[in-house]
Scaffold this motif. Structure first.
Motif, PDB file in Angstrom:
ATOM      1  N   ASP B  33       0.819  -1.219   0.000  1.00 23.99           N
ATOM      2  CA  ASP B  33       0.000   0.000   0.000  1.00 23.99           C
ATOM      3  C   ASP B  33       0.856   1.274   0.000  1.00 23.99           C
ATOM      4  OD1 ASP B  33      -2.522   1.341   0.046  1.00 23.99           O
ATOM      5  OD2 ASP B  33      -2.152   1.830   2.153  1.00 23.99           O
ATOM      6  N   ASN B  34       2.165   1.142   0.251  1.00 20.57           N
ATOM      7  CA  ASN B  34       3.028   2.326   0.175  1.00 20.57           C
ATOM      8  C   ASN B  34       3.292   2.752  -1.260  1.00 20.57           C
ATOM      9  OD1 ASN B  34       3.241   1.907   2.898  1.00 20.57           O
ATOM     10  ND2 ASN B  34       5.431   1.482   2.914  1.00 20.57           N
ATOM     11  N   ALA B 124     -10.251   8.114  -2.094  1.00 21.73           N
ATOM     12  CA  ALA B 124     -11.455   8.764  -1.569  1.00 21.73           C
ATOM     13  C   ALA B 124     -12.454   9.034  -2.690  1.00 21.73           C
ATOM     14  CB  ALA B 124     -11.080  10.074  -0.863  1.00 21.73           C
ATOM     15  N   GLU B 125     -11.964   9.494  -3.843  1.00 25.15           N
ATOM     16  CA  GLU B 125     -12.873   9.740  -4.974  1.00 25.15           C
ATOM     17  C   GLU B 125     -13.505   8.433  -5.457  1.00 25.15           C
ATOM     18  OE1 GLU B 125     -10.758  13.694  -6.993  1.00 25.15           O
ATOM     19  OE2 GLU B 125      -9.999  11.692  -7.485  1.00 25.15           O
ATOM     20  N   ASP B 128     -16.149   7.487  -2.888  1.00 26.18           N
ATOM     21  CA  ASP B 128     -17.320   8.366  -2.992  1.00 26.18           C
ATOM     22  C   ASP B 128     -18.214   7.945  -4.153  1.00 26.18           C
ATOM     23  OD1 ASP B 128     -16.492   9.825  -0.873  1.00 26.18           O
ATOM     24  OD2 ASP B 128     -15.773  11.563  -2.033  1.00 26.18           O
ATOM     25  N   GLU B 209      -1.673  -6.550   8.383  1.00 26.60           N
ATOM     26  CA  GLU B 209      -1.642  -5.712   7.181  1.00 26.60           C
ATOM     27  C   GLU B 209      -2.815  -6.085   6.288  1.00 26.60           C
ATOM     28  OE1 GLU B 209       0.804  -7.057   4.123  1.00 26.60           O
ATOM     29  OE2 GLU B 209       1.001  -5.141   3.076  1.00 26.60           O
ATOM     30  N   PRO B 210      -3.727  -5.168   6.050  1.00 20.79           N
ATOM     31  CA  PRO B 210      -4.804  -5.494   5.110  1.00 20.79           C
ATOM     32  C   PRO B 210      -4.226  -5.853   3.742  1.00 20.79           C
ATOM     33  CG  PRO B 210      -5.308  -3.481   6.314  1.00 20.79           C
ATOM     34  CD  PRO B 210      -3.875  -3.823   6.623  1.00 20.79           C
ATOM     35  N   SER B 289     -10.123  -2.233   3.169  1.00 22.80           N
ATOM     36  CA  SER B 289     -10.313  -1.746   4.530  1.00 22.80           C
ATOM     37  C   SER B 289     -10.363  -2.964   5.447  1.00 22.80           C
ATOM     38  CB  SER B 289     -11.612  -0.954   4.632  1.00 22.80           C
ATOM     39  OG  SER B 289     -12.714  -1.848   4.487  1.00 22.80           O
ATOM     40  N   ARG B 290     -10.267  -2.729   6.728  1.00 28.38           N
ATOM     41  CA  ARG B 290     -10.341  -3.867   7.647  1.00 28.38           C
ATOM     42  C   ARG B 290     -11.720  -4.534   7.579  1.00 28.38           C
ATOM     43  NH1 ARG B 290      -7.049  -7.475   9.330  1.00 28.38           N
ATOM     44  NH2 ARG B 290      -5.542  -5.764   9.473  1.00 28.38           N
ATOM     45  N   SER B 291     -12.753  -3.742   7.434  1.00 30.35           N
ATOM     46  CA  SER B 291     -14.093  -4.339   7.339  1.00 30.35           C
ATOM     47  C   SER B 291     -14.192  -5.230   6.105  1.00 30.35           C
ATOM     48  CB  SER B 291     -15.164  -3.250   7.266  1.00 30.35           C
ATOM     49  OG  SER B 291     -15.011  -2.357   8.326  1.00 30.35           O
ATOM     50  N   THR B 713     -15.910  -5.877  12.305  1.00 31.78           N
ATOM     51  CA  THR B 713     -14.835  -4.927  12.628  1.00 31.78           C
ATOM     52  C   THR B 713     -14.058  -5.490  13.811  1.00 31.78           C
ATOM     53  OG1 THR B 713     -15.999  -3.666  14.328  1.00 31.78           O
ATOM     54  CG2 THR B 713     -16.372  -2.990  12.045  1.00 31.78           C
ATOM     55  N   PHE B 714     -12.928  -4.864  14.118  1.00 35.02           N
ATOM     56  CA  PHE B 714     -12.159  -5.297  15.287  1.00 35.02           C
ATOM     57  C   PHE B 714     -12.835  -4.895  16.598  1.00 35.02           C
ATOM     58  CE2 PHE B 714      -7.723  -5.740  13.146  1.00 35.02           C
ATOM     59  CZ  PHE B 714      -8.023  -7.052  12.825  1.00 35.02           C
ATOM     60  N   VAL B 715     -13.922  -4.135  16.514  1.00 35.24           N
ATOM     61  CA  VAL B 715     -14.711  -3.882  17.723  1.00 35.24           C
ATOM     62  C   VAL B 715     -15.442  -5.170  18.112  1.00 35.24           C
ATOM     63  CG1 VAL B 715     -16.601  -2.536  18.735  1.00 35.24           C
ATOM     64  CG2 VAL B 715     -15.001  -1.456  17.121  1.00 35.24           C
TER      65      VAL B 715
END
Lengths: 164, 793
Positions: B33-34, B124-125, B128, B209-210, B289-291, B713-715
């Protein structure tokens, strides 16, 4: 876009950011500090932990605009020309990492822990880093590393005391 | 010429600090991802909110008009060009595989399945723009329960191309295989028969790492960077799946942040990103994403285990009958169907069972697909046998350790061929067990337990045992062939001594945190007699490391490490010929020690490996006909699996009034053969214990009645934190493998395999006076409390 002025690892940056930009994304994508990483979307994993004006924060819970005028230290700002930060050294010496993905956040959180409690017990260390998840180490060697760094700091302080 | 050695001691066995650490602790990492490339597009994936539905309409056109968006596609746009994701393990000739698109075309079969994809200038675009996609679903019945899924008239997961929800039935019977007796005879002649059902809950590997993948079009081919465990297999599979010539595909696994089996399959995201990069002619990146990761990266375990054990009254076990239901989820992933089959060979564990039968049904449900998770089949097997041994001991009124001692293979009986037909080369179960009992202070703990039972202490003490073996070093290629696995089990290596005497080692065993660079450097340093620091390990890039079968199943050391030894030995033999030439001596008169060849009996006449390498580089004065340069390749196909073993003991305090359980002491003695780096071994054990204890106490992937993952999620999906775990006491015994020249076995999965039953046995032991015979995992305080109350578990 909003203008911000942030010092990251000792270098000053003047940038335009979208107001919704999180500090972690600003650091990674605009400043290029890719040592700080994203491991979740719920602020549970702590992989993105950095120092913000001397406070340890999960940089996914801070907006970049909130960091305006602040000083940020990431894991990339720890090691200087005189070598590793004592916590980095302690992680290396104690095999406190395997894949290394959680490590930047873990090191930043562990440094913050010792700042507030220089001589933590094992239980206090475990509680102190419970906001940072690691899947590889079972945490035992991380605890050892923090203990070693605390010991090294105490030793350094004692040495300094003896010299003065 | 002089003999110079500045290496006073052996590297193998030394707790060397890791070479890998420096860039990881300073943040100078190369996570996928870098990566930022000129013109790179970011992908976002729209995922199904329905567990099972027909896609009746989908319109992505509005997304195309959003800021920054370059392209938006639905599955229809790839209907003709996407192949099915590969499943490399058709475990039976008639296994049903409905195929697995990387993006759904007409129907979704689990929540989180990709239905549309957007490419934009920024992530982000792209995200969206997902909101602008219009999609209508016609719900289909969800299929969540495996037993209901197999019932007559059950709703089908794949109604268009299957006639039932069963993918396969795989059977092993020792009577038919000729490796033991018939289970029917054991059942009919048994003095004691005990049946239990165990539930292996669904787990999520949860690498930190995702997953991330970046694909760059290059001419007719692609350069793929991926957070994968299997760059070599991915290369072949991408070529086959997407239809690119294999030699035009280069896969790089840069820093990879953990795997645990979770980064084994060829993922929909890798294929979809490749399709997008080729269609758009631009580099494309997708990072989950993690989800998304929890929903769509594969899950592990998820088996119902019905186990019957037969025995004599004196505790001699006479047979084991196993019937599994294994949840495949909605699709078959790369090795998913084979995971329970790997376990099939481990139910007899360290015991001498005369008869054994194993039947496994692979079942489709409308849930996330399952595949390998740390241990892959072997933790499930060990859990079942170690749990039912405890239950059998209780039934017979025997001490559970005595029951184990009565049935296990004794030290003097190795090599021992098991009821499954595997030949265990070496082991010493007595030594590991005696050491573990001593370390934990077992007898004193038993006395304390009796006292606390006597005085009806609300906090009861439980003592849990888990003895185990596993099969590592996957695997002899012929064995894999006999199990219908679609690849071999060899590993490749190259050793190159450069002109300056430094050594480059290329390995096909791609790492994701295990410390390969350090352990492999230690092996090479000893073998060649060169300084540890002079060895560089190259891995994880199919261009620089063109051959390999990657890392899973604790195979890196016992297969990859041996390939390196074989290549190094070839280098030494070539160097011997050069040395003989330079010293004007007979090859037979030379001895190689500490990096130098010397003439026997005349130590002043010697030449160091570095000098030989330089001579081989200049090629001014080599034996006639010899090729210049000092290097060699080797491919090693193991002659057998390796069989690490160990004894794990757990003492746990269980509050019978609140259901809280807290591990007081955890002791394990593992036997992984000869240790290369004790520090790395200990670290691997610690991490494994954390994952195994987490299965016992914390983790479960839960779906609601509509098929939504409620632990998304991690919650909600509870990875243990530092304060959830104790410190462990670890120790080792050493029974070197007799099947490989290093005597090594493998350690990556040991902790996970052994710890889960140790912890559950301990809790059940604490509660046995309350009539408790099982507590379902994860043993949450509520489940423990209900067990004490005698209510539903």
């Amino acid at each position: 876009m909003t203008k911000i002025n942030v010092t990251v690892d000792g270098v000053s940056y003047h940038d335009d950011v979208e107001p919704r930009t999180l500090l972690v994304h600003y650091l990674r994508e605009q400043v290029g500090k890719v040592g700080t990483v994203v491991g979740c979307d719920t602020s549970n994993c702590g992989a993105c932990t950095v120092d913000l004006d001397g406070l340890s924060v999960k940089s996914c819970t801070v907006l970049a605009v909130q960091a305006d005028g602040s000083e940020v230290t990431t894991v990339e700002g720890l090691a200087g020309t005189d070598g590793l930060d004592p916590m980095q050294q302690a992680f290396h010496d104690n095999h406190a990492l395997q894949c290394g993905f959680c490590t930047p956040g873990m090191i930043m959180a562990a440094r913050d822990l010792l700042r507030h409690n220089p001589h933590p017990s094992e239980e206090e260390i475990r509680e102190g880093i419970e906001g940072n998840l690691c899947r590889c180490t079972g945490y035992q060697n991380i605890v050892r590393a923090v203990q070693a760094a605390a010991g090294a700091a105490a030793g350094a302080a004692a040495g300094a005391g003896a010299a003065s | 010429m002089t003999a110079v050695s500045d290496r006073p001691e052996a590297e193998i066995g030394k707790a060397r600090r890791r070479k890998e650490d420096q860039h990881l602790i300073t943040g100078r990492t190369t996570w996928t991802d870098n990566m930022v490339l000129p013109g790179m597009l970011h992908l976002a994936i729209l995922r199904s909110p329905m567990a099972h539905a027909r896609i009746t309409s989908i319109d992505v056109s509005a997304a195309r008009t959003r800021p920054g968006v370059v392209a938006a596609f639905s599955g229809q746009d790839f209907a003709e060009t996407q192949g099915s994701l590969p499943c490399a393990w058709p475990v039976t000739k008639d296994m049903v595989n409905p195929g697995h698109p990387s993006i759904a075309v007409t129907q979704v079969n689990h929540v989180g399945e990709a239905v549309a994809v957007v490419a934009a200038r920024t992530k982000a675009e792209a995200q969206d723009a997902l909101e602008a996609i219009e999609i209508d679903y016609e719900p289909l019945p969800v299929v969540l329960d495996m037993e209901a899924a197999l019932a007559d008239g059950a709703d089908l997961v794949h109604p268009d191309n299957t006639s039932s929800n069963k993918s396969y039935t795989w059977v092993f019977d020792s009577g038919e295989a000729g490796t033991g007796g018939k289970m029917e005879d054991a059942l009919s002649g048994a003095e004691v028969t005990l049946t239990r059902r165990f539930i292996q809950q669904r787990l999520i590997p949860s690498f930190m790492e995702p997953r991330s993948v970046v694909v760059q079009p290059q001419g007719d081919g692609v350069l793929v960077h991926s957070a994968t465990q299997i760059p070599h297999i991915l290369r072949t599979m991408l070529a086959l799946t997407v239809g690119i010539p294999e030699h035009a595909v280069r896969v790089v696994a840069p820093d990879v942040g953990g795997g645990f089996g979770g980064k084994i399959p060829v993922t929909p995201e890798e294929v979809l990103t490749t399709l997008m990069a080729r269609r758009l002619g631009k580099p494309c990146k997708f990072t989950e994403s993690r989800s998304e990761s929890l929903m769509t990266a594969h899950h592990g375990r998820d088996q119902i285990q019905d186990i019957t054990i037969t025995a004599k009254r004196d505790g001699t076990v006479t047979g084991l009958d196993v019937h599994l239901l294994a949840d495949m989820g909605a699709y078959l992933r790369l090795v998913g169907p084979g995971v329970p089959i790997l376990g099939a060979f481990m139910y007899n564990s360290i015991y001498k069972f005369p008869a054994y039968r194993f039947v496994c049904d692979g079942v489709f449900t409308t849930k996330t697909p399952t595949d390998a998770y740390r241990g892959a089949g072997r933790p499930e097997a060990t859990f079942a046998i170690e749990r039912i041994m405890d239950e059998l001991a209780a039934e017979l009124g025997m001490d559970p350790m005595e029951l184990r001692r009565k049935n296990w293979i004794r030290h003097e009986e190795f090599p021992f061929t098991t009821v499954c037909g595997l030949t265990y080369d070496s082991g010493n179960y007595e030594a590991a067990t005696d050491r573990a009992l001593e370390l934990i202070g077992w007898d004193a703990l038993r006395r304390e337990q009796a006292e606390r039972r006597e005085r009806k202490d609300p906090v009861q003490l439980g003592l849990g045992i888990s003895t185990f073996t596993e099969m590592c070093g996957l695997a002899p290629s012929r064995v894999l062939g006999s199990l219908d696995y679609g690849a071999g089990g060899w590993e490749a290596a190259s050793v190159r001594v450069l002109a300056t005497g430094k050594v480059e080692v290329v390995t096909g065993a791609s790492a994701h945190g295990q410390g390969h660079e350090t352990a492999f450097s230690q092996i090479v340093a000893d073998r060649l007699g060169v300084p540890f620091e002079d060895v560089q390990i190259i891995h994880g890039d199919t261009q620089s490391s063109p051959k390999g079968l990657d890392t899973y199943g604790s195979r890196s050391l016992s297969v990859g490490g041996i390939a390196i030894v074989k290549a190094a030995d070839k280098v030494i033999e070539k160097a011997r010929r050069v040395a003989a030439h330079l010293l004007e001596a007979s090859e037979d008169d030379l001895e190689f020690e500490a990096g130098s060849f010397s003439v026997k009996g005349s130590p002043g006449s010697s030449v160091a490996l570095g000098e030989i390498a330089f001579a081989a580089f200049t090629a001014h004065n080599l034996p006639d006909g010899m090729e210049p340069s000092l290097d060699s390749d080797a491919v090693y196909d193991p002659v057998n699996f390796s069989f690490p073993h160990g004894t794990h003991l757990c003492a746990i305090d269980v509050d019978t009034e609140t259901g809280m359980a807290k591990i007081r002491k955890y002791v394990c003695v593992d036997d992984v053969g000869n240790p290369i780096n004790p520090m790395i071994i200990e670290g691997q054990v610690h991490g494994g214990l954390a994952q195994g204890i987490a299965q016992a106490m914390f983790e479960e992937a839960v779906f609601d009645d509509a098929g939504n993952l409620t632990t998304g999620t991690f919650v909600d999906y509870t990875l243990p934190s530092a304060s959830d775990l104790p410190s462990f006491t670890t120790d080792r015994t050493v029974s070197p493998s007799t099947d490989n020249p290093l005597g090594v076995k493998g350690v990556g999965e040991a902790g996970t395999i052994a710890s889960t039953p140790a912890v559950v046995n301990a809790v059940v032991d604490a509660l046995r006076p309350f009539g408790v015979t099982d507590v379902r995992m994860p043993m949450t305080p509520e489940r423990i409390w209900r067990a004490v109350q005698g209510g539903a578990q």
